[in-house]
Design a protein around this motif. Structure first.
Motif, PDB file in Angstrom:
ATOM      1  N   THR A  57      81.211  49.835 -60.435  1.00 56.28           N
ATOM      2  CA  THR A  57      80.313  49.120 -61.350  1.00 56.28           C
ATOM      3  C   THR A  57      80.511  49.709 -62.750  1.00 56.28           C
ATOM      4  O   THR A  57      81.040  50.820 -62.883  1.00 56.28           O
ATOM      5  CB  THR A  57      78.848  49.310 -60.934  1.00 56.28           C
ATOM      6  OG1 THR A  57      78.547  50.705 -61.024  1.00 56.28           O
ATOM      7  CG2 THR A  57      78.596  48.830 -59.517  1.00 56.28           C
ATOM      8  N   ASP A  59      78.510  51.150 -64.664  1.00 52.74           N
ATOM      9  CA  ASP A  59      77.828  52.453 -64.835  1.00 52.74           C
ATOM     10  C   ASP A  59      78.670  53.611 -64.290  1.00 52.74           C
ATOM     11  O   ASP A  59      78.459  54.755 -64.664  1.00 52.74           O
ATOM     12  CB  ASP A  59      76.476  52.450 -64.114  1.00 52.74           C
ATOM     13  CG  ASP A  59      75.551  51.425 -64.691  1.00 52.74           C
ATOM     14  OD1 ASP A  59      74.676  51.791 -65.476  1.00 52.74           O
ATOM     15  OD2 ASP A  59      75.736  50.233 -64.369  1.00 52.74           O
ATOM     16  N   THR A  97      69.072  59.090 -65.862  1.00 48.59           N
ATOM     17  CA  THR A  97      69.679  57.859 -65.347  1.00 48.59           C
ATOM     18  C   THR A  97      69.921  56.835 -66.449  1.00 48.59           C
ATOM     19  O   THR A  97      70.218  55.684 -66.156  1.00 48.59           O
ATOM     20  CB  THR A  97      68.741  57.200 -64.312  1.00 48.59           C
ATOM     21  OG1 THR A  97      67.579  56.743 -65.008  1.00 48.59           O
ATOM     22  CG2 THR A  97      68.333  58.152 -63.206  1.00 48.59           C
ATOM     23  N   PHE A 102      69.166  51.285 -70.268  1.00 47.07           N
ATOM     24  CA  PHE A 102      69.146  50.097 -69.421  1.00 47.07           C
ATOM     25  C   PHE A 102      68.018  49.153 -69.852  1.00 47.07           C
ATOM     26  O   PHE A 102      68.198  47.940 -69.927  1.00 47.07           O
ATOM     27  CB  PHE A 102      68.996  50.474 -67.938  1.00 47.07           C
ATOM     28  CG  PHE A 102      68.964  49.264 -67.071  1.00 47.07           C
ATOM     29  CD1 PHE A 102      70.142  48.601 -66.735  1.00 47.07           C
ATOM     30  CD2 PHE A 102      67.759  48.722 -66.636  1.00 47.07           C
ATOM     31  CE1 PHE A 102      70.111  47.434 -65.984  1.00 47.07           C
ATOM     32  CE2 PHE A 102      67.716  47.550 -65.887  1.00 47.07           C
ATOM     33  CZ  PHE A 102      68.906  46.914 -65.557  1.00 47.07           C
ATOM     34  N   ASN A 184      66.393  52.679 -59.151  1.00 52.54           N
ATOM     35  CA  ASN A 184      67.521  51.812 -58.806  1.00 52.54           C
ATOM     36  C   ASN A 184      68.808  52.181 -59.537  1.00 52.54           C
ATOM     37  O   ASN A 184      69.725  51.380 -59.628  1.00 52.54           O
ATOM     38  CB  ASN A 184      67.179  50.351 -59.130  1.00 52.54           C
ATOM     39  CG  ASN A 184      66.150  49.782 -58.168  1.00 52.54           C
ATOM     40  OD1 ASN A 184      65.733  50.446 -57.238  1.00 52.54           O
ATOM     41  ND2 ASN A 184      65.731  48.552 -58.392  1.00 52.54           N
ATOM     42  N   SER A 185      68.868  53.380 -60.067  1.00 51.01           N
ATOM     43  CA  SER A 185      70.060  53.775 -60.822  1.00 51.01           C
ATOM     44  C   SER A 185      71.122  54.340 -59.888  1.00 51.01           C
ATOM     45  O   SER A 185      70.804  54.803 -58.788  1.00 51.01           O
ATOM     46  CB  SER A 185      69.670  54.845 -61.839  1.00 51.01           C
ATOM     47  OG  SER A 185      69.293  56.012 -61.125  1.00 51.01           O
ATOM     48  N   PRO A 186      72.380  54.340 -60.337  1.00 49.05           N
ATOM     49  CA  PRO A 186      73.432  54.965 -59.523  1.00 49.05           C
ATOM     50  C   PRO A 186      73.131  56.442 -59.271  1.00 49.05           C
ATOM     51  O   PRO A 186      73.387  56.959 -58.184  1.00 49.05           O
ATOM     52  CB  PRO A 186      74.694  54.819 -60.370  1.00 49.05           C
ATOM     53  CG  PRO A 186      74.370  53.911 -61.492  1.00 49.05           C
ATOM     54  CD  PRO A 186      72.883  53.739 -61.567  1.00 49.05           C
ATOM     55  N   GLU A 187      72.551  57.102 -60.278  1.00 51.19           N
ATOM     56  CA  GLU A 187      72.293  58.540 -60.130  1.00 51.19           C
ATOM     57  C   GLU A 187      71.257  58.804 -59.038  1.00 51.19           C
ATOM     58  O   GLU A 187      71.417  59.725 -58.231  1.00 51.19           O
ATOM     59  CB  GLU A 187      71.783  59.134 -61.464  1.00 51.19           C
ATOM     60  CG  GLU A 187      72.809  59.153 -62.581  1.00 51.19           C
ATOM     61  CD  GLU A 187      72.964  57.799 -63.288  1.00 51.19           C
ATOM     62  OE1 GLU A 187      72.207  56.849 -62.966  1.00 51.19           O
ATOM     63  OE2 GLU A 187      73.859  57.685 -64.144  1.00 51.19           O
ATOM     64  N   ASN A 189      70.587  56.896 -56.562  1.00 50.33           N
ATOM     65  CA  ASN A 189      71.206  56.524 -55.291  1.00 50.33           C
ATOM     66  C   ASN A 189      72.072  57.669 -54.770  1.00 50.33           C
ATOM     67  O   ASN A 189      72.021  58.031 -53.591  1.00 50.33           O
ATOM     68  CB  ASN A 189      72.069  55.278 -55.543  1.00 50.33           C
ATOM     69  CG  ASN A 189      72.381  54.544 -54.266  1.00 50.33           C
ATOM     70  OD1 ASN A 189      71.466  54.188 -53.548  1.00 50.33           O
ATOM     71  ND2 ASN A 189      73.649  54.337 -53.999  1.00 50.33           N
TER      72      ASN A 189
END
Ligand SMILES: Cc1cc2nc3c(=O)[nH]c(=O)nc-3n(C[C@H](O)[C@H](O)[C@H](O)COP(=O)(O)OP(=O)(O)OC[C@H]3O[C@@H](n4cnc5c(N)ncnc54)[C@H](O)[C@@H]3O)c2cc1C
Lengths: 213, 524
Positions: A57, A59, A97, A102, A184-187, A189
């Protein structure tokens, strides 16, 4: 890392060359490969198994360019993010994040009503800090921020019945949005996956567009 | 090529259309089913993704699907696109119309709560004087409910209460209730309120839809043809006979217009789409009530409490967890009156956690509260019957057209003081109950969502014995056009507090068997 995953994917590609499979499927004579019919074979016409290329993605590799809020508003939003959603008990915080960046994107793409709520809210907090402490909101300390924010906090038992006071409404909304953007951020997760704890936004079944017009 | 003529044209492929196709084809009647949208391919069209992989991090695209509160970024593509297929309403009178046009319609996504109506609803006028009675009673529909329950594998606990009719249920071994659910049950008992269990369609493989439970058998007969992406815009009527003779439809992709002929037309496009189609066709409305009496249920009223002994991870085994279902308990007889007419059911859940919205706090303080209240909550929420009123209606708005040039609906619905009184009663009742249990009230709201939110819209082509005051007769057959049937929720006279799908299915089954017999006798 990306290149390694790409090679791994290639190594799992079928051992049988695609051409043989395609010819078999078309029942062409084994010795003479059938010419590619228009729209089949050639570019985009694979009938065999196609290697899976792993993709990431944005990000994973890049930063959001914040461009909706003014510099002052964005500084207030960043300050708010650090105060409202700090890293607590090993969870990632909003600033880890890029949640403010965002939200700059999200609010920039939102209906005018939401944009006004945010812009007025951020300006309002800044004005309040200047009035009380003769400083920008982004420069006040945690105690001073509490003094401004705590009176604006309300319980919201019913999410479709939001506070009538625009500043209270804004603080509810930005708090909720910062929490979601963080969770809901990649970090978040990644952190949840590493620690095996709850906290990341998690995965779900996503419906692709179904036969769009 | 000579045009085909089918025995029956069925518009719509959801629960109601699926049931009609299932019954009719098994009797050897040829059917064509037209469905406005495409088929979903469960393998191809769904992917597991993390929220951060979605373009808007799970927030959903701003402004997309403003009326579908159930939509999120994961499921956004399953709903009807509101830009392609809009409808209008006065901003002061919001209405949430939640639609699915995939093959199978909303049967792909429904929550499967499965109830029968009781004579409290069928015979409403006689019991509380509020609203009208149906031209049928529970006795008329009970055999059909039983067969539907068998097909849908409905589980439930039999109680023998008239307001909550038992059915052909799969008996379940319910685990013992947690102590919090026992407490609610005891306290309800002292107030004369009966507590039961949810009734639910198990279906097969987690799906209780027309595409797995109804359509496969119809396809197997060789008597069903299905065309997807076929948007029906008008039912055509033979000027000489006054009978329906087919429909115009538009191919969703190319916008090519087609006509198909049929001896009988069944509308099963979902209440409001079937009504829109009738209004746009200018038929079946000699009564003037087509489009009127739109109603559904109130959702949203809730009370959340926390059990002090269960906080900070101290809940003992068996204390929290599980759920209970409370069917309507207000106004069960003429003698017992409250400040409102009709009633509501309630769902009690135990073992949930508090939401951040419950606390005026942030940062570490908020996290500490969330940790402390985790798993300690009991909630009560309701589904309440809305008043059925002539004034609550839909009409065609010729000024606005969908992407295929078809005029849209204007929806005009307003709640009455009865809904607000009912909501207040429910919130007060569960607050008092939870307080009596010794629990801390975290939130109480007597607010509810706009009309339509329940996704149980019904009533706009009501059935009745009098052609002057109803659109359909008791067989879901148009009073005006004998070979026209409407088998979705349009025919409802009142929906009660109950989720409507079991009733829709039973009515569609009953109407289809009646139609098959009439066809055999040459009456339509
Ligand atoms: C999330 C969710 C949860 C629900 N939970 C419950 C529950 O727990 N219990 C319960 O009883 N009910 C529940 N419902 C409601 C239930 O799904 C509906 O009552 C039921 O499925 C309606 O069936 P139907 O056949 O009347 O209409 P639909 O399912 O809407 O089917 C109508 C079909 O008609 C087609 N159509 C529409 N217009 C046209 C046209 N012009 N031309 C051709 N085709 C057309 C559509 O493509 C659609 O497939 C829920 C619904 C949803 C979405």
């Amino acid at each position: 890392m990306k290149r390694r995953r790409f090679l791994q994917a290639l190594s799992t590609a079928p051992a049988v060359p695609a051409l043989v499979q395609q010819a078999g499927a078309q029942q062409a004579p084994a010795t003479v490969p059938a010419p590619a019919a228009p729209g089949r074979g050639g570019r985009g016409g694979a009938t065999g198994q196609v290697p899976h290329i792993p993709v990431g993605t944005p990000d994973d590799s890049a930063d959001t360019v914040a461009k909706f809020f003014t510099t002052g508003q964005f500084a207030t939003l960043k300050k708010l993010a650090g105060i409202l959603v700090p890293p607590v008990k090993g969870n990632v915080g909003a600033l880890d994040t890029d949640a403010p960046e965002f939200l700059d994107f999200l609010i920039g793409a939102s209906p005018a009503e939401t944009q006004t709520l945010y812009r007025n809210g951020l300006d309002g907090l800044n004005a309040s800090a200047r009035r009380k402490f003769a400083k920008a909101f982004s420069e006040i300390d945690a105690k001073q921020a509490d003094e401004i924010l705590k009176p604006l906090l309300v319980q919201v038992p019913w999410v479709y019945d939001l506070p009538k006071d625009p500043m209270k409404h804004f603080v509810y909304q930005v708090h909720s949005d910062l929490r979601t953007a963080t969770r809901n951020s990649p970090e978040a997760n990644k952190a949840a996956a590493n620690t095996g704890r709850r906290g990341g936004g998690g995965a779900g079944l996503f419906w692709n567009p179904i036969d769009p017009v | 090529m000579p045009k085909k003529e089918y025995d029956v044209l069925i518009v719509g492929s959801g629960h109601s259309g699926g049931m009609a196709a299932n019954i009719l084809t098994k009797k050897g009647i040829s059917c064509l089913m037209l469905n406005a949208g495409p088929e979903a391919d469960y393998q191809r069209d769904r992917t597991t993704k993390a929220a951060h992989e979605l373009p808007y991090r799970g927030f959903n695209k701003p402004g997309r699907l403003p009326h579908v509160y159930q939509a999120n970024e994961f499921n956004a593509n399953q709903w009807v696109d509101e830009k392609e297929n809009p409808y209008t309403h006065d901003p002061a009178k919001p209405y949430n119309w939640v639609r699915v046009r995939l093959l199978g319609g909303r049967s792909l996504f429904w929550a499967r709560q499965s109830f029968r109506l009781s004579d409290l609803e069928f015979k409403a006028a006689e019991i509380d004087g509020g609203g009208d009675s149906w031209p049928i009673s529970l006795d008329d529909l009970a055999p059909f409910y039983s067969r539907v329950e068998e097909i849908f594998h409905v589980t439930g606990r039999k109680e023998g209460w008239p307001q909550f009719p038992d059915g052909n249920f799969i008996e379940q071994n319910y685990p013992p209730d947690s102590r919090t659910i026992q407490k609610v049950t005891e306290l309800c008992k002292t107030r004369g309120i009966g507590v039961s269990k949810m009734r639910s369609s198990q279906g097969e493989g987690g799906l209780a839809s027309s595409i797995n439970l109804l359509l496969p058998a119809a396809v197997d007969t060789g008597k069903l043809e299905v065309v997807s992406n076929a948007i029906v815009r008008e039912i055509t009527v033979d000027k000489k006979t006054g009978k329906a003779n087919g429909a115009f439809f538009i191919d969703r992709h190319s916008k090519r217009e087609m006509h198909v002929g049929a001896k009988v037309v069944i509308l099963a496009a979902g209440t409001l789409e079937s009504t829109r189609l009738l209004l746009n066709s200018g038929i079946a409305n000699s009564s003037g009530v087509l489009g009127h009496y739109l109603h559904d249920q109130i959702y949203g009223v809730s009370v959340v409490a926390s059990v002090p002994e269960a906080r900070d991870g101290k809940a003992k085994p068996g204390m929290m967890g599980g759920s209970a279902f409370i069917p309507r308990f207000r106004n069960l007889s003429k003698a017992k009156k409250s400040s409102f007419i009709k009633g509501y059911c309630a769902i009690i859940g135990s073992g949930g956690s508090a939401s951040p919205n419950h606390f005026a706090a942030y940062g570490e303080e908020l996290q500490a509260k969330l940790d402390s209240y985790q798993g300690s909550c009991v909630s009560g929420s309701i589904y309440g019957e809305r008043t059925v009123k002539f004034e609550n209606h839909v009409r065609v708005n010729k000024e606005v057209k969908d992407a295929w040039g078809i005029p849209v609906l204007h929806i005009d619905v307003k709640d009455t003081p009865n809904e607000f009184a009912m909501a207040k009663d429910a919130a007060d009742t569960f607050e008092e109950l939870f307080k009596d249990a010794g629990w801390e009230i975290l939130s109480k709201t007597d607010k509810f969502y706009p009309p339509g939110y329940s996704i149980h819209e019904v009533g706009t082509a009501r059935m009745g014995n009098n052609p002057k005051t109803s659109v359909l007769n008791k067989w879901c057959q148009s009073h005006d056009i004998k070979n026209l049937f409407v088998v979705d929720g349009s025919s409802f006279v009142t929906c009660g507090w109950q989720n409507p799908t079991m009733t829709i299915l039973a009515l569609s089954m009953r109407a289809s068997e009646y139609l098959a017999e009439e066809l055999r006798k040459g009456n339509v």
